[in-house]
Design an enzyme around this catalytic site. Structure first.
Site, PDB file in Angstrom:
ATOM      1  N   CYS A 264       0.813  -1.218   0.000  1.00 15.40           N
ATOM      2  CA  CYS A 264       0.000   0.000   0.000  1.00 15.40           C
ATOM      3  C   CYS A 264       0.850   1.273   0.000  1.00 15.40           C
ATOM      4  O   CYS A 264       0.294   2.373   0.004  1.00 15.40           O
ATOM      5  CB  CYS A 264      -0.914   0.018   1.226  1.00 15.40           C
ATOM      6  SG  CYS A 264      -2.152  -1.287   1.237  1.00 15.40           S
TER       7      CYS A 264
ATOM      8  N   HIS B  65      -4.572   2.681   7.189  1.00 15.54           N
ATOM      9  CA  HIS B  65      -5.305   1.766   6.319  1.00 15.54           C
ATOM     10  C   HIS B  65      -5.770   0.593   7.173  1.00 15.54           C
ATOM     11  O   HIS B  65      -4.959  -0.200   7.640  1.00 15.54           O
ATOM     12  CB  HIS B  65      -4.403   1.283   5.184  1.00 15.54           C
ATOM     13  CG  HIS B  65      -4.972   0.130   4.408  1.00 15.54           C
ATOM     14  ND1 HIS B  65      -6.260   0.122   3.935  1.00 15.54           N
ATOM     15  CD2 HIS B  65      -4.417  -1.053   4.026  1.00 15.54           C
ATOM     16  CE1 HIS B  65      -6.476  -1.010   3.281  1.00 15.54           C
ATOM     17  NE2 HIS B  65      -5.377  -1.741   3.341  1.00 15.54           N
TER      18      HIS B  65
ATOM     19  N   GLU C  27     -23.167  11.978  15.454  1.00 19.90           N
ATOM     20  CA  GLU C  27     -22.273  12.680  16.368  1.00 19.90           C
ATOM     21  C   GLU C  27     -20.814  12.630  15.930  1.00 19.90           C
ATOM     22  O   GLU C  27     -20.122  13.633  15.932  1.00 19.90           O
ATOM     23  CB  GLU C  27     -22.418  12.084  17.773  1.00 19.90           C
ATOM     24  CG  GLU C  27     -21.511  12.715  18.827  1.00 19.90           C
ATOM     25  CD  GLU C  27     -21.832  14.180  19.104  1.00 19.90           C
ATOM     26  OE1 GLU C  27     -20.970  14.871  19.651  1.00 19.90           O
ATOM     27  OE2 GLU C  27     -22.946  14.627  18.745  1.00 19.90           O
TER      28      GLU C  27
ATOM     29  N   SER D 220     -17.303  30.316   2.330  1.00 21.36           N
ATOM     30  CA  SER D 220     -17.191  31.734   2.661  1.00 21.36           C
ATOM     31  C   SER D 220     -15.863  31.992   3.336  1.00 21.36           C
ATOM     32  O   SER D 220     -15.265  31.090   3.935  1.00 21.36           O
ATOM     33  CB  SER D 220     -18.344  32.148   3.588  1.00 21.36           C
ATOM     34  OG  SER D 220     -18.150  33.454   4.096  1.00 21.36           O
ATOM     35  N   SER D 221     -15.405  33.240   3.261  1.00 24.45           N
ATOM     36  CA  SER D 221     -14.182  33.602   3.980  1.00 24.45           C
ATOM     37  C   SER D 221     -14.424  33.638   5.482  1.00 24.45           C
ATOM     38  O   SER D 221     -13.494  33.552   6.276  1.00 24.45           O
ATOM     39  CB  SER D 221     -13.664  34.963   3.496  1.00 24.45           C
ATOM     40  OG  SER D 221     -14.664  35.952   3.677  1.00 24.45           O
TER      41      SER D 221
ATOM     42  N   LYS E 197     -10.215  32.069  -1.426  1.00 21.03           N
ATOM     43  CA  LYS E 197     -11.328  31.949  -2.361  1.00 21.03           C
ATOM     44  C   LYS E 197     -10.981  32.416  -3.775  1.00 21.03           C
ATOM     45  O   LYS E 197     -11.755  32.164  -4.704  1.00 21.03           O
ATOM     46  CB  LYS E 197     -12.536  32.719  -1.846  1.00 21.03           C
ATOM     47  CG  LYS E 197     -13.136  32.138  -0.573  1.00 21.03           C
ATOM     48  CD  LYS E 197     -14.420  32.853  -0.186  1.00 21.03           C
ATOM     49  CE  LYS E 197     -15.525  32.551  -1.173  1.00 21.03           C
ATOM     50  NZ  LYS E 197     -16.762  33.279  -0.859  1.00 21.03           N
TER      51      LYS E 197
END
Length: 491
Positions: free
Chosen positions: A113, A131, A156, A390-391, A424
């Site tokens: 892997c 893994h 949760e 959003s920032s 962004k």
């Protein structure tokens, strides 16, 4: 002989033998061995199955260049020792291999892997890759055999996945297995996270006849048919789903300011509230762990600003200074950042904590445009997943939509992204979002924003774009080439 060989390998890779034997490396070897034993005890790995790898944490070395400790293949996890570990360079070259043990032990072998792990380190800038061979992760893919992804929400332990909370939807791409694990490296570019608790919870909900992928966890028959135990009902349900018109986009990602909310709400309400209350907030919460973390972030940002000569940045005294002096310098920097509308994590995180108090005290109420509620309801009913980017911090995003002038809108939202995923106006940020959402193509995502630079960056990442034209927004350049809407109803 083994030591000499290791030294030769390490010198060839530019790592001195002394560092290979350092405290940092030794403690990481011990940590991986301990995790292997713990995972075996928990039933998350069995025998020689699974593998754990971890970077050697050293503040003096950039994370991307840190060495990697990797558990070997063919060794019982409950018997794993520090000296059994492989030590790899940041590019995957073996620097140090474990010494062979006498018969009947097999010769040491690095896990097949390893290419998968290196891809995960490269893509996610991870500190560790685990893994497991937990049976839950296999069974959960068999509940809906034709599905290409596992989705779960309102559980949760979703908060244990970075960037997710209870109200968010976790999407884990399902990658078809092959006989040789190394062949999965390219498929891993889909980037999946895994949590045994959530897989196990989904299985148990399925056994109870409940749909784990919806916020209310309604009975499965409401989604898949009325009789769960007959092939006829299942086939009919699948046929109904196939006959239903598919939405043009699987996911919609919304900006907030100037898109879902008026710019004036941010500039005339939120920003002044944070500016007027920053001193009070810092003074009342100064000794809390949360505020100390905020101060640490601000200090790092201000030091960077001072080096770059950013206007308004003033030195923050050391921790030995008095509380009043410290808070005064912090307030001065925060006010300058707010006035300059800085889109930086240090500011946005603190603002979110200040706004939280305002919402809790009913001094603030989120304001969204009138068409937002209707659009969210329509998209939700159509099966379109809606996210926010959003920032502002994820916490502040939840506060705005959870306490809006149209009630709690969070039930229509599947997740939140902020500047921790990237700026962004940078294309890489939208690539990261598309990876996190598990879509087949970036074009499956529609991004709605009012900022041309954000639209250009998202378009470069392959997303579809719409520019939001709202009252109070700035003018758009001519011939920008993007579709525009004045209301979400038009989408």
């Amino acid at each position: 002989m083994a030591t000499a060989a290791a030294a030769a390998v390490s010198v060839a890779n530019g790592v001195c033998q002394a560092y290979l034997e350092s405290k940092h490396v030794r403690e990481t070897r011990e940590g991986v061995a301990e995790l292997c034993r713990h995972f075996y005890t928990q039933g998350w790995v069995s025998g020689t199955g699974g593998s754990i790898t971890m970077k050697v944490h050293d503040d003096s070395i950039p994370k991307s260049q840190q060495l990697i400790v990797m558990s070997p293949s063919g060794v019982q996890k409950e018997r794993m020792l520090p000296e059994d570990m492989y030590l790899l360079s940041s590019t995957g070259s073996i620097l140090c291999a474990p010494s062979p043990k006498p018969y009947p032990h097999k010769p040491p072998k690095c896990t097949d892997c390893a290419p998968l792990f290196m891809k995960a380190y490269e893509m996610r800038n991870a500190g560790a890759v685990i893994h497991s061979h937990g049976v839950e992760s296999c069974i959960v893919t068999m509940i809906q055999p034709s599905s290409k992804e596992f989705r779960i929400t309102h559980m949760e332990m979703i908060k244990g996945i970075d960037g997710h909370g209870y109200h968010d939807e976790l999407v884990v791409p399902i990658i078809e297995n092959t006989a040789h694990e190394g062949e999965l490296t390219e498929s891993l570019s889909e980037a999946a996270e895994c949590n045994h608790y959530l897989f196990d919870a989904a299985i148990k909900l399925y056994q109870l006849g409940l749909d784990w992928s919806t916020p209310s966890h309604d009975p499965i028959q409401r989604v898949f048919g009325h009789q769960r135990n007959t092939n006829m009902a299942v086939n009919a349900a699948v046929q109904n789903l196939n006959d239903a018109p598919e939405p043009s986009h699987r996911c919609i990602v919304l900006d907030i300011e100037g898109t879902a909310t008026p710019i004036s709400f941010v500039t005339d309400v939120l920003f002044p509230y944070a500016r007027d209350n920053v001193g009070k907030h810092l003074y009342l919460t100064y000794d809390t762990e949360e505020t100390q973390d905020d101060i640490k972030l601000l200090r790092a940002q201000v030091e960077e600003d001072l080096q770059k000569g950013v206007a308004g940045a003033v030195p923050i005294p050391t921790n030995d200074a008095g509380k009043d002096e410290m808070i005064a310098s912090l307030v001065a920097n925060v006010e300058a950042m707010i006035n300059a509308d800085r889109k930086i994590t240090a500011l946005k995180q603190l603002q979110g904590h200040i706004w939280r108090t305002g919402f809790q005290n009913n001094e603030l109420e989120g304001v969204v445009f009138e068409d937002v509620l209707h659009a969210l309801q329509k998209w939700h009913a159509s099966g379109i997943k809606v996210y926010i980017y959003s920032s502002g911090s994820r916490e502040s995003q939840r506060l705005i939509f959870g306490n809006s002038n149209y009630g709690d809108l969070r039930k229509y939202l599947c997740g939140y992204f902020d500047t921790t995923v990237g700026n962004k106006k940078e294309t890489r940020s939208y690539f990261e979002i598309s990876q996190s959402l598990g879509v087949d193509e970036p074009s499956d995502i529609l991004f709605v924003t009012d900022v041309i630079q954000e639209a250009v960056a998202a378009k470069a990442a392959g997303l579809e774009l719409i520019i939001s034209v709202r009252p109070g927004n700035g003018p758009l350049p001519e011939n920008h080439g993007f579709k525009t809407v004045r209301s979400f109803v038009e989408i």
